[in-house]
Design an enzyme around this catalytic site. Sequence first.
Site, PDB file in Angstrom:
ATOM      1  N   HIS A 172       0.933  -1.069  -0.183  1.00 43.29           N
ATOM      2  CA  HIS A 172       0.148  -0.063   0.058  1.00 43.29           C
ATOM      3  C   HIS A 172       0.750   0.990  -0.076  1.00 43.29           C
ATOM      4  O   HIS A 172       1.933   1.255   0.214  1.00 43.29           O
ATOM      5  CB  HIS A 172      -0.949  -0.093   1.273  1.00 43.29           C
ATOM      6  CG  HIS A 172      -2.093  -0.737   1.044  1.00 43.29           C
ATOM      7  ND1 HIS A 172      -2.242  -2.161   1.383  1.00 43.29           N
ATOM      8  CD2 HIS A 172      -3.306  -0.584   0.630  1.00 43.29           C
ATOM      9  CE1 HIS A 172      -3.437  -2.622   1.248  1.00 43.29           C
ATOM     10  NE2 HIS A 172      -4.038  -1.549   0.556  1.00 43.29           N
TER      11      HIS A 172
ATOM     12  N   LYS B  28      -0.626   4.853   4.558  1.00 39.82           N
ATOM     13  CA  LYS B  28      -1.575   3.864   5.313  1.00 39.82           C
ATOM     14  C   LYS B  28      -1.242   3.820   6.786  1.00 39.82           C
ATOM     15  O   LYS B  28       0.041   3.575   6.754  1.00 39.82           O
ATOM     16  CB  LYS B  28      -1.710   2.716   4.590  1.00 39.82           C
ATOM     17  CG  LYS B  28      -2.708   1.479   5.159  1.00 39.82           C
ATOM     18  CD  LYS B  28      -2.949   0.655   4.019  1.00 39.82           C
ATOM     19  CE  LYS B  28      -3.958  -0.481   4.900  1.00 39.82           C
ATOM     20  NZ  LYS B  28      -5.257   0.225   4.870  1.00 39.82           N
TER      21      LYS B  28
HETATM   22  P1  NAD Z   1      -7.658   9.633   4.790  1.00 36.90           P
HETATM   23  O1  NAD Z   1      -6.546   9.687   6.093  1.00 36.90           O
HETATM   24  O2  NAD Z   1      -7.274  10.379   3.729  1.00 36.90           O
HETATM   25  O3  NAD Z   1      -9.023   9.999   5.324  1.00 36.90           O
HETATM   26  C1  NAD Z   1      -9.578   9.641   6.633  1.00 36.90           C
HETATM   27  C2  NAD Z   1     -10.259  10.947   7.051  1.00 36.90           C
HETATM   28  O4  NAD Z   1     -11.255  10.516   8.415  1.00 36.90           O
HETATM   29  C3  NAD Z   1      -9.572  12.236   7.231  1.00 36.90           C
HETATM   30  O5  NAD Z   1     -10.495  13.372   6.349  1.00 36.90           O
HETATM   31  C4  NAD Z   1      -9.994  12.359   8.548  1.00 36.90           C
HETATM   32  O6  NAD Z   1     -10.028  13.945   9.053  1.00 36.90           O
HETATM   33  C5  NAD Z   1     -11.372  11.959   8.995  1.00 36.90           C
HETATM   34  N1  NAD Z   1     -11.479  11.632  10.334  1.00 36.90           N
HETATM   35  C6  NAD Z   1     -10.562  10.897  11.246  1.00 36.90           C
HETATM   36  N2  NAD Z   1     -11.115  10.930  12.335  1.00 36.90           N
HETATM   37  C7  NAD Z   1     -12.245  11.482  12.481  1.00 36.90           C
HETATM   38  C8  NAD Z   1     -13.198  11.859  13.304  1.00 36.90           C
HETATM   39  N3  NAD Z   1     -13.040  11.680  14.514  1.00 36.90           N
HETATM   40  N4  NAD Z   1     -14.526  12.296  12.942  1.00 36.90           N
HETATM   41  C9  NAD Z   1     -14.643  12.842  11.738  1.00 36.90           C
HETATM   42  N5  NAD Z   1     -13.673  12.403  10.761  1.00 36.90           N
HETATM   43  C10 NAD Z   1     -12.460  11.905  11.040  1.00 36.90           C
HETATM   44  O7  NAD Z   1      -7.759   7.996   4.732  1.00 36.90           O
HETATM   45  P2  NAD Z   1      -8.365   7.147   3.425  1.00 36.90           P
HETATM   46  O8  NAD Z   1      -7.181   6.739   2.374  1.00 36.90           O
HETATM   47  O9  NAD Z   1      -9.287   7.922   3.046  1.00 36.90           O
HETATM   48  O10 NAD Z   1      -8.940   5.950   4.251  1.00 36.90           O
HETATM   49  C11 NAD Z   1     -10.056   5.976   5.192  1.00 36.90           C
HETATM   50  C12 NAD Z   1      -9.979   4.598   5.774  1.00 36.90           C
HETATM   51  O11 NAD Z   1     -10.774   3.662   4.838  1.00 36.90           O
HETATM   52  C13 NAD Z   1      -8.804   3.769   6.263  1.00 36.90           C
HETATM   53  O12 NAD Z   1      -9.196   2.858   7.363  1.00 36.90           O
HETATM   54  C14 NAD Z   1      -8.612   2.934   4.976  1.00 36.90           C
HETATM   55  O13 NAD Z   1      -7.493   1.768   5.499  1.00 36.90           O
HETATM   56  C15 NAD Z   1      -9.959   2.547   4.431  1.00 36.90           C
HETATM   57  N6  NAD Z   1      -9.927   2.099   3.200  1.00 36.90           N
HETATM   58  C16 NAD Z   1     -10.882   1.104   2.938  1.00 36.90           C
HETATM   59  C17 NAD Z   1     -11.276   0.518   1.759  1.00 36.90           C
HETATM   60  C18 NAD Z   1     -12.187  -0.400   1.562  1.00 36.90           C
HETATM   61  O14 NAD Z   1     -12.463  -0.875   0.364  1.00 36.90           O
HETATM   62  N7  NAD Z   1     -12.846  -0.877   2.469  1.00 36.90           N
HETATM   63  C19 NAD Z   1     -10.357   1.168   0.777  1.00 36.90           C
HETATM   64  C20 NAD Z   1      -9.639   2.328   1.026  1.00 36.90           C
HETATM   65  C21 NAD Z   1      -9.505   2.709   1.995  1.00 36.90           C
END
Ligand code: NAD
Length: 264
Positions: free
Chosen positions: A152, A156
């Site tokens: 990744h 991450k």
């Molecule tokens: P990122 O860091 O770009 O975004 C996360 C967002 O969540 C940020 O904008 C942050 O401000 C917000 N956040 C954090 N704490 C918060 C809170 N207490 N209240 C409100 N908002 C809050 O991360 P990302 O790349 O977008 O990934 C997010 C999650 O999704 C990760 O856990 C990642 O592993 C997961 N993910 C899952 C899949 C899937 O298919 N299931 C795919 C990609 C990423």
Amino acid sequence: MRSVAVLGASGRMGRLVLAEVLDSNDLTLAAAVGRMGSPTIGVDAGILAGRQECGLSVIPLGPGAFAGADVVIDFSLPEGLLAALPFLGDAALVSGTTGLDPIVDAALTERAAVAPVLTAANFSTGVNLLLDLVARAARALPGHDIEIVEVHHRHKRDAPSGTALALGRSAADARDAALDQVAVHGRIGNIGARSQGEIGIHAVRSGGVVGDHSVTLGAAGETLELRHSAISRSVFAQGAITAARWLSGRAPGRYDMKQVLGIG
Ligand code: NAD
């Protein structure tokens, strides 16, 4: 028209989900919710998503944040998801956040007593098929050594990926084993020969890789490799939207992506 709220709206995934909602004909955006204190609070959600202004600004997580939403789509962090649960009202929840610990998982199960909850470490169709293929291969080749490698992007936070753990669980379940007991995370030092039945899991972090997973099953005379490569994050956002459409209006309970896709 179903209305969708996005938690983690300012993140990499949240922005793509916003774009999918704004581009769709059958969904409306109920709210774009971000972290309290985030610089994107107050920014128009359409602009964040790379679209035209939509008249809805990003709001901080708090009481009433999800008012009017039929479904909340979450891509945030485990602590963000946990903090959001009391504010969900009647809304169904689709969560893609990974790295969930047993406390968050138990809270989701509690939530599922009153509303539908769907969690998926990976929303892509290919990975959900891969979960099934890995189970079949692990069962058909009981003596082969299973090794899982995930790659990744450098941002991450959790390791190994939720998808690597899900692949490990698929393989372990197929062999009537508990992943916690057979998983070996990385290897270092003079650890001796590999034991029969262990499942190796390895996390690589590199540049901008969206998400690669490979599962190899090795014997003395052959290696079988099952591999998935995500080329664009949009595949996860589109999968989450498919899940949201499927979940809205269902009975309370916990659901997964295999049910949405009719796999396995
Ligand atoms: P990122 O860091 O770009 O975004 C996360 C967002 O969540 C940020 O904008 C942050 O401000 C917000 N956040 C954090 N704490 C918060 C809170 N207490 N209240 C409100 N908002 C809050 O991360 P990302 O790349 O977008 O990934 C997010 C999650 O999704 C990760 O856990 C990642 O592993 C997961 N993910 C899952 C899949 C899937 O298919 N299931 C795919 C990609 C990423």
